[in-house]
Design a protein around this motif. Sequence first.
Motif, PDB file in Angstrom:
ATOM      1  N   ALA A 282       0.928  -1.136  -0.124  1.00  0.00           N
ATOM      2  CA  ALA A 282      -0.110   0.006   0.116  1.00  0.00           C
ATOM      3  C   ALA A 282       0.968   1.569  -0.139  1.00  0.00           C
ATOM      4  O   ALA A 282       0.847   2.120  -0.497  1.00  0.00           O
ATOM      5  N   GLY A 283       2.137   0.805   0.381  1.00  0.00           N
ATOM      6  CA  GLY A 283       2.829   2.132   1.071  1.00  0.00           C
ATOM      7  C   GLY A 283       3.687   2.073  -0.306  1.00  0.00           C
ATOM      8  O   GLY A 283       3.683   3.274  -0.970  1.00  0.00           O
ATOM      9  N   PHE A 284       3.762   1.525  -1.765  1.00  0.00           N
ATOM     10  CA  PHE A 284       4.345   1.245  -3.401  1.00  0.00           C
ATOM     11  C   PHE A 284       2.829   2.174  -3.833  1.00  0.00           C
ATOM     12  O   PHE A 284       3.553   2.895  -4.352  1.00  0.00           O
ATOM     13  N   GLY A 285       1.941   1.895  -3.362  1.00  0.00           N
ATOM     14  CA  GLY A 285       0.994   2.408  -4.062  1.00  0.00           C
ATOM     15  C   GLY A 285       0.710   4.415  -4.024  1.00  0.00           C
ATOM     16  O   GLY A 285       0.887   4.449  -5.188  1.00  0.00           O
ATOM     17  N   LEU A 286       0.979   4.449  -2.364  1.00  0.00           N
ATOM     18  CA  LEU A 286       1.393   6.132  -1.985  1.00  0.00           C
ATOM     19  C   LEU A 286       1.852   5.977  -2.651  1.00  0.00           C
ATOM     20  O   LEU A 286       1.911   7.709  -3.747  1.00  0.00           O
ATOM     21  N   MET A 287       2.915   5.988  -2.850  1.00  0.00           N
ATOM     22  CA  MET A 287       4.210   6.771  -3.675  1.00  0.00           C
ATOM     23  C   MET A 287       4.000   6.970  -4.853  1.00  0.00           C
ATOM     24  O   MET A 287       4.441   7.674  -6.125  1.00  0.00           O
ATOM     25  N   MET A 288       3.884   5.877  -5.529  1.00  0.00           N
ATOM     26  CA  MET A 288       2.896   6.059  -7.316  1.00  0.00           C
ATOM     27  C   MET A 288       2.009   6.919  -7.735  1.00  0.00           C
ATOM     28  O   MET A 288       2.361   7.799  -8.357  1.00  0.00           O
ATOM     29  N   ALA A 289       1.277   7.123  -6.436  1.00  0.00           N
ATOM     30  CA  ALA A 289      -0.123   8.215  -6.629  1.00  0.00           C
ATOM     31  C   ALA A 289       1.220   9.946  -6.660  1.00  0.00           C
ATOM     32  O   ALA A 289       0.594  10.442  -7.112  1.00  0.00           O
ATOM     33  N   LEU A 290       1.634  10.049  -5.452  1.00  0.00           N
ATOM     34  CA  LEU A 290       2.523  11.096  -5.811  1.00  0.00           C
ATOM     35  C   LEU A 290       3.623  10.931  -6.126  1.00  0.00           C
ATOM     36  O   LEU A 290       3.706  12.477  -6.775  1.00  0.00           O
ATOM     37  N   TRP A 291       4.205  10.466  -7.059  1.00  0.00           N
ATOM     38  CA  TRP A 291       5.210  10.240  -8.406  1.00  0.00           C
ATOM     39  C   TRP A 291       4.619  10.985  -9.294  1.00  0.00           C
ATOM     40  O   TRP A 291       4.637  12.334  -9.663  1.00  0.00           O
ATOM     41  N   CYS A 292       2.812  10.502  -9.609  1.00  0.00           N
ATOM     42  CA  CYS A 292       2.535  10.941 -10.497  1.00  0.00           C
ATOM     43  C   CYS A 292       1.780  12.384 -10.582  1.00  0.00           C
ATOM     44  O   CYS A 292       2.344  12.985 -11.192  1.00  0.00           O
ATOM     45  N   ALA A 293       1.307  12.580  -9.054  1.00  0.00           N
ATOM     46  CA  ALA A 293       0.641  13.896  -8.837  1.00  0.00           C
ATOM     47  C   ALA A 293       1.792  15.054  -9.404  1.00  0.00           C
ATOM     48  O   ALA A 293       1.736  16.243  -9.753  1.00  0.00           O
ATOM     49  N   GLY A 294       3.430  14.176  -9.129  1.00  0.00           N
ATOM     50  CA  GLY A 294       4.029  15.875  -9.071  1.00  0.00           C
ATOM     51  C   GLY A 294       4.195  16.093 -10.602  1.00  0.00           C
ATOM     52  O   GLY A 294       4.717  17.245 -11.212  1.00  0.00           O
ATOM     53  N   HIS A 295       3.615  15.171 -11.978  1.00  0.00           N
ATOM     54  CA  HIS A 295       4.163  15.277 -12.958  1.00  0.00           C
ATOM     55  C   HIS A 295       2.652  16.106 -13.345  1.00  0.00           C
ATOM     56  O   HIS A 295       2.901  17.404 -13.998  1.00  0.00           O
ATOM     57  N   ILE A 296       1.615  15.736 -12.869  1.00  0.00           N
ATOM     58  CA  ILE A 296       0.530  16.872 -12.740  1.00  0.00           C
ATOM     59  C   ILE A 296       0.778  18.077 -12.407  1.00  0.00           C
ATOM     60  O   ILE A 296       0.617  19.217 -12.904  1.00  0.00           O
ATOM     61  N   ALA A 297       1.613  17.998 -10.932  1.00  0.00           N
ATOM     62  CA  ALA A 297       1.931  19.568 -10.577  1.00  0.00           C
ATOM     63  C   ALA A 297       2.903  20.120 -11.472  1.00  0.00           C
ATOM     64  O   ALA A 297       2.596  21.466 -11.722  1.00  0.00           O
ATOM     65  N   ILE A 298       3.809  19.505 -12.153  1.00  0.00           N
ATOM     66  CA  ILE A 298       4.764  20.818 -13.087  1.00  0.00           C
ATOM     67  C   ILE A 298       3.858  20.888 -14.243  1.00  0.00           C
ATOM     68  O   ILE A 298       4.459  22.181 -14.646  1.00  0.00           O
ATOM     69  N   GLN A 299       3.135  20.610 -15.239  1.00  0.00           N
ATOM     70  CA  GLN A 299       2.440  21.000 -16.277  1.00  0.00           C
ATOM     71  C   GLN A 299       1.449  21.811 -15.664  1.00  0.00           C
ATOM     72  O   GLN A 299       0.835  22.741 -16.691  1.00  0.00           O
ATOM     73  N   GLN A 300       0.864  21.897 -14.285  1.00  0.00           N
ATOM     74  CA  GLN A 300       0.190  22.954 -14.127  1.00  0.00           C
ATOM     75  C   GLN A 300       0.544  24.871 -13.978  1.00  0.00           C
ATOM     76  O   GLN A 300       0.061  25.470 -13.327  1.00  0.00           O
ATOM     77  N   GLY A 301       1.970  23.956 -13.897  1.00  0.00           N
ATOM     78  CA  GLY A 301       3.191  25.865 -14.138  1.00  0.00           C
ATOM     79  C   GLY A 301       3.805  25.588 -11.954  1.00  0.00           C
ATOM     80  O   GLY A 301       3.966  26.198 -11.598  1.00  0.00           O
ATOM     81  N   TRP A 302       3.477  24.652 -11.152  1.00  0.00           N
ATOM     82  CA  TRP A 302       3.407  24.246  -9.604  1.00  0.00           C
ATOM     83  C   TRP A 302       4.904  23.472  -9.790  1.00  0.00           C
ATOM     84  O   TRP A 302       5.174  22.073  -8.797  1.00  0.00           O
ATOM     85  N   HIS A 303       6.335  23.785 -10.332  1.00  0.00           N
ATOM     86  CA  HIS A 303       7.319  23.376 -10.511  1.00  0.00           C
ATOM     87  C   HIS A 303       7.896  22.778  -8.990  1.00  0.00           C
ATOM     88  O   HIS A 303       8.095  21.686  -9.375  1.00  0.00           O
ATOM     89  N   LEU A 304       8.509  23.332  -8.423  1.00  0.00           N
ATOM     90  CA  LEU A 304       8.664  23.348  -7.036  1.00  0.00           C
ATOM     91  C   LEU A 304       8.193  21.552  -6.276  1.00  0.00           C
ATOM     92  O   LEU A 304       8.888  20.854  -5.867  1.00  0.00           O
ATOM     93  N   ALA A 305       6.508  22.099  -6.351  1.00  0.00           N
ATOM     94  CA  ALA A 305       6.011  20.675  -5.534  1.00  0.00           C
ATOM     95  C   ALA A 305       6.317  19.941  -6.173  1.00  0.00           C
ATOM     96  O   ALA A 305       6.603  18.077  -5.980  1.00  0.00           O
TER      97      ALA A 305
END
Length: 625
Positions: free
Chosen positions: A39-62
Amino acid sequence: MNWIIAFELMMLVTSGCALLVSGWLLLQARKRRSLQALAGFGLMMALWCAGHIAIQQGWHLAGVLLILANPLMPTFFLHFALRFVRPQQSRAPAWLLWLSQHIVAIYSASVAVILLSWDGPGGTVVALGPFSDFFVFRGLGWVNIAYTVVVGVLAHLVLVWGLSVHRGNLRRSIVAMFGAGAWGLLLATSFIFPSLGFDWYPYPMLLLPSYVVLLVYGVVRYQILEANDFAKRTLPWLVLMLVLLGVMALLGALSAHFGLVQLAAVPLWQLWLCALLAVAVALSLRGPLTTLSGLLIYPGMRLDESLLERWLNQLKQEESWQGLQARAVELISAQVRQRVHIQLQHEGAGLPLYCEGELSILCQHQARGWRFRLQGWEDLKPGLRLTGEVFGSLLSTSCGLLERSLQLAEAERRRLASEHLVELGSLSAVMAHELRNPLNVISMATADLPAERRSLIQGQLARADRQISDLLLYSGRLELHRQPVLLPAMVDSMAGLFDWQQTRFDSDIPAGLLLTADPHRLQQVFTNLIENALSFVRNQPGSLIRIDCDATGRLIRIHNNGPAIDAALHATLFHPFVSRRAGGSGLGLAIVRRIMDAHGGSVSLREDLGWPVTFELNFPEEAAA
């Protein structure tokens, strides 16, 4: 612009799938602790994908911080692999035990690498193809990615060891993890290429949602049966979604050729989004629409899985045909709100009775198992008829289960009874032998008694000795010594052994009739039958005992004109300790049957030959040949 939206959409879908799967794994982890790390692996996968979405939305640092946290992903997977393969002190190699004992230190090292790459910096955002913003590794970011690869390799080495020592479902799950891992490596490789200077669009990353699903399903499909049920329900919808996406793409490509200019101008991603929304709406309405259609087509039906399971469990608890019938009447009558008659036509039951106008379910045992038939249900609503059909099917299944249960119980009862008879026979033989010793002492002690008293005691001792002989004969093992026996000569020689007392004896057996049998046992059969007849006809006017046979010589009959045998005794006449004469041991006829059985023949009572009592001995064909 379309490919950017597709990338964001797939990262969003992957993140959502990973979060849902992680939540489900945490619920299941109450029974299987290894799933906590997955479950921790799945959570980190979700955060990793969220990082790519944040970059596309202009939230580069996050976005950069979330992507550089990716060493925790293989660390969680390593922790899961160690728990999953369950290394034991006596079997596991030293390096594997070291990893198990220092997993907390590995988590600490992962956090340290993340903090180091955050401070590095470990990555930046650049323009890539259609992307104005895309993450690439820089500086200490390469330490980050190298550490991630090393931990991932260690996790798979743990699985390789598990593959070598485990069998069955654990081994199958490990093989599935390797397959999913290879697929994930193929998809994630495209993420590294821009960091190496290749200006390529990361097409494989669009399929990342499949990696999360395949990995988790490959792990749990052999451990948690609910996952297979969920996959069975989900797979048709996934196929439908892919078909709709393909149809939408084909429609967008061909619409201009058919004059649909406005449709051709709609971007493909918008068509796909409409298709996905249509599938989502259909999926959300599936349950209510199924219930509504059931109410419209089968009004009055109130069936669900919990009710069917309760029915089956209550029917299976019954241990008799009467109990099963009563329980079935109670359940179905309560469901349809009117009296329903249940008729179970099992072996030994009478013919079913059906009264016109009554609701009835008839279950019959046929050549291919139990079958049911509804009677009187023709005028009911379709929902009630379907209820009857479903209940009849469950009742047929329960009848089959009860029949097998009763057969097993009867077989066990017979086995125990057989063991008891063997023990009783052994005990009887021992007791009979022991009784003869005091009888001999009593016989010798009568030598000095007056003649009249000595004669009385000797007669009773002789009677006791005969009963002991009968008991030994019945309880002992019969060993036959077959040889040709001239039957007329044997019968004539026995005539002088009995006290006929005005009873006429007549033998009508053809001269020269031979039977292949044990002469001693055969003489015992005739002795018991003649003595039994004499006890009822002796000193009676016109009393007669006659022996004859049929033309084949296989059927020997002993007739007497004494009183007929009570019909109530017919069923138990040849059982041990059943006697209708005073002073009898109750073993005479039982011994006759046992001797005839040993010869492969039989003995029976006949009352249809013009005599009050006839005992018929039926010898096999080879005995009279």
